[in-house]
Design a protein around this motif. Structure first.
Motif, PDB file in Angstrom:
ATOM      1  N   SER A   7      -7.393  -0.492   1.534  1.00  0.00           N
ATOM      2  CA  SER A   7      -7.255   0.243   0.281  1.00  0.00           C
ATOM      3  C   SER A   7      -8.176  -0.360  -0.775  1.00  0.00           C
ATOM      4  N   LYS A  12      -4.008   6.615  -4.154  1.00  0.00           N
ATOM      5  CA  LYS A  12      -3.002   5.552  -4.245  1.00  0.00           C
ATOM      6  C   LYS A  12      -1.923   5.907  -5.272  1.00  0.00           C
ATOM      7  N   THR A  15      -7.526   4.359  -3.823  1.00  0.00           N
ATOM      8  CA  THR A  15      -7.234   5.104  -2.588  1.00  0.00           C
ATOM      9  C   THR A  15      -6.756   4.192  -1.461  1.00  0.00           C
ATOM     10  N   VAL A  16      -6.061   4.825  -0.506  1.00  0.00           N
ATOM     11  CA  VAL A  16      -5.793   4.137   0.764  1.00  0.00           C
ATOM     12  C   VAL A  16      -6.533   4.915   1.857  1.00  0.00           C
ATOM     13  N   ASP A  72       0.834  -1.204   0.000  1.00  0.00           N
ATOM     14  CA  ASP A  72       0.000   0.000   0.000  1.00  0.00           C
ATOM     15  C   ASP A  72       0.867   1.253   0.000  1.00  0.00           C
ATOM     16  N   THR A  73       0.754   1.992  -1.064  1.00  0.00           N
ATOM     17  CA  THR A  73       1.601   3.163  -1.253  1.00  0.00           C
ATOM     18  C   THR A  73       0.733   4.315  -1.711  1.00  0.00           C
ATOM     19  N   PHE A  74       0.967   5.496  -1.150  1.00  0.00           N
ATOM     20  CA  PHE A  74       0.222   6.656  -1.630  1.00  0.00           C
ATOM     21  C   PHE A  74       1.199   7.704  -2.157  1.00  0.00           C
TER      22      PHE A  74
END
Lengths: 129, 377
Positions: B293, B371, B297-298, B257-259
């Motif tokens: 997520s 995201k 989006t997270v 999970d990366t934004f």
């Protein structure tokens, strides 16, 4: 833990803070020099001072931290440069890093113990390298 | 009053009928000691181009301009955001058109064939004067706002250095740099230290808000790994939360999970929200952080079982300097800037921060961020 005594230069324009940092650092057995602006720091270094660590404030009169870094060029020296930073000074910290600064510490979080921990960390790195 | 704005007035007449232009020009030439220099734009397009050049002081715009109208020009040029007044010219007097031009911030309205040199001159001069006064008021407000921002910034910077000095010297005493502290003095020194910490936090909040309000905050736009960031935040706060005999439970976050955003800014937002959750929750309670997520989006939710926020206070929750009254608000203390700042930061990330009441007690803050796979503007 037997820690090697280091030579540490404090560059901070506020007299009270400068003195506090001196007291904290010398209490751990390190040799401390102090300057109140970047120009004084450069003069001390040109006069033969060879710091292992420089704690550098960024906002100072005469010659500020960024001005000091441009003239001093950390890449040509052995000293680890630790920049004193604030929450609202991210741009200046980024610039200091591109100019060769190695670490930063938030002034609002730099309690005495925290400063000594940073010094111990750097001493450890220097011994290991 | 500066009289210069009533001298050498450059008027642009946007009029597609050559005969009408000749009449208008003739009317201008019969103004005694005329301060006006009228120029003609014979098409809608030429008029728009000349407005963009921004070298006239006032615009006279015909209502009928081929397939376009003068109100098209008003809609495009947005007179309310310009330093020049716009005056519309029409063939007939028409109340609904008059209302429309007023709504589009035209300064005035002249009916062709029914104005003479005196009326034309007076209409233009009064429109210019109104615009001048309006502009002066805007300039004063901008100046005042700047002075306020400068004051907050200078005062906060000046306050911060001595407050940091207090922190160092008190810290030295507490940590035994000047000899052992008698046990009965320890709690007093600790309270002094905590008060100083609070003072530093308020000063920093003021500076952060001043920075974001002035538009000077530059945010990084890099992929940030959520798991690592949450680890930093929880490591930072675990001690404080343990001091309050509370626990912090964090969901396992998938490492993928990366934004997209500014790691430091989001870290401070999360620290603020989680620290608030802890401050406004009872001793022994748990603060929970849940993460999930979807494709774009997270979401990070911070859930507590504390005093919560009353429904009537919700509309003001993210406003500047707002402190919501609750049984702990006087004890906790703060600047009323933390949530305002957090919302600004999340908005700048094209994200969303929301609040809902937790049942049976407490608060749920949720932060939604785009995201990393999504293109961010």
């Amino acid at each position: 833990m037997a820690e090697k005594s280091l030579t540490i230069l404090i560059v901070e324009d506020d007299e009270d803070l400068n003195k506090a940092y001196q007291m904290i650092i010398s209490s751990a057995g390190h040799s401390v020099s102090s300057a109140f602006d970047g120009k004084q720091a450069l003069t001390a270094i040109e006069g033969g001072l060879k710091p292992d660590i420089i704690f550098l404030d960024l906002r100072m009169p005469v010659l500020d931290g960024i001005g000091f870094l441009k003239k001093y060029n950390p890449n040509n020296h052995d000293a680890t440069v630790v920049v004193f930073s604030n929450y609202d000074a991210q741009d200046e910290v980024d610039e200091a890093f591109t100019l060769g600064a190695h670490r930063y510490v938030l002034k609002a979080r730099a309690a005495p113990k925290e400063l000594l921990r940073i010094i111990a960390d750097i001493a450890h790195e220097k011994q290991a390298s | 009053m500066d009289p210069n704005y009533l001298k050498d007035i450059r008027v642009l007449v946007i009029e597609d009928d050559e005969d009408d232009w000749f009449l208008i020009e003739k009317t201008f030439s019969s103004i005694l000691d005329s301060p006006f220099h009228a120029e003609w734009a014979s098409t809608y397009e030429a008029g728009i181009a000349a407005i963009e050049e921004d070298r006239h002081d006032v615009y006279l715009v015909d209502y009928r301009l081929g397939v376009h109208t003068g109100t098209d020009i008003l809609e495009l040029a947005r007179p309310e955001s310009r330093r020049q007044p716009f005056i519309l010219l029409t063939g007939v007097s028409d109340q609904s058109l008059e209302r429309k031009t007023l709504r589009l911030a035209a300064a005035d309205y002249l009916v062709k064939g029914s104005f003479d040199a005196t009326t034309l001159s007076r209409t233009l001069l009064y429109a210019l004067q109104r615009k001048y006064i309006e502009q002066r008021k805007i300039d004063q407000l901008i100046e005042l706002n700047q002075a306020k921002e400068d004051f907050i910034s200078i005062a906060s910077h000046q306050l911060r250095t001595p407050a940091t000095g207090v922190k160092q010297y008190l810290g030295m005493v507490i940590e035994g740099f000047a000899g052992e502290v008698p046990p009965e003095q320890q709690p007093l020194l600790k309270m002094a230290y905590e008060s100083n910490e609070r003072q530093l936090r308020i000063i920093n909040d003021l500076l952060k808000v001043a920075q974001v309000d002035s538009g000077k905050l530059k945010l990084q736009r890099e992929p940030v790994q959520l798991a690592g960031l949450l680890r930093q935040v929880t490591d930072e706060l675990r001690g404080t939360i343990a001091d309050r005999s509370q626990s912090l439970v964090v969901d396992t976050v998938p490492t993928t999970d990366t934004f997209i955003g500014d790691e430091d800014a989001i870290r401070m937002v999360l620290e603020n929200i989680i620290d608030n959750a802890s401050k406004y929750s009872p001793t022994g309670s748990a603060i929970s952080v849940q993460v999930w997520s979807d494709d774009t989006t997270v979401t990070i939710e911070v859930i507590d079982t504390g005093v919560g926020i009353q429904a009537e206070d919700l509309p003001r929750l993210f406003e500047k300097f707002v402190r919501i009254d609750n049984p702990l608000s006087t004890k906790v203390g703060g600047s009323g800037l933390g949530l305002y700042w957090a919302k600004q930061i999340i908005d700048l990330h094209d994200g969303r921060i929301d609040y809902r009441i937790n049942q049976p007690a407490g608060s749920i803050f949720s932060i939604v961020l785009p995201k990393a796979t999504q293109t961010v503007k």
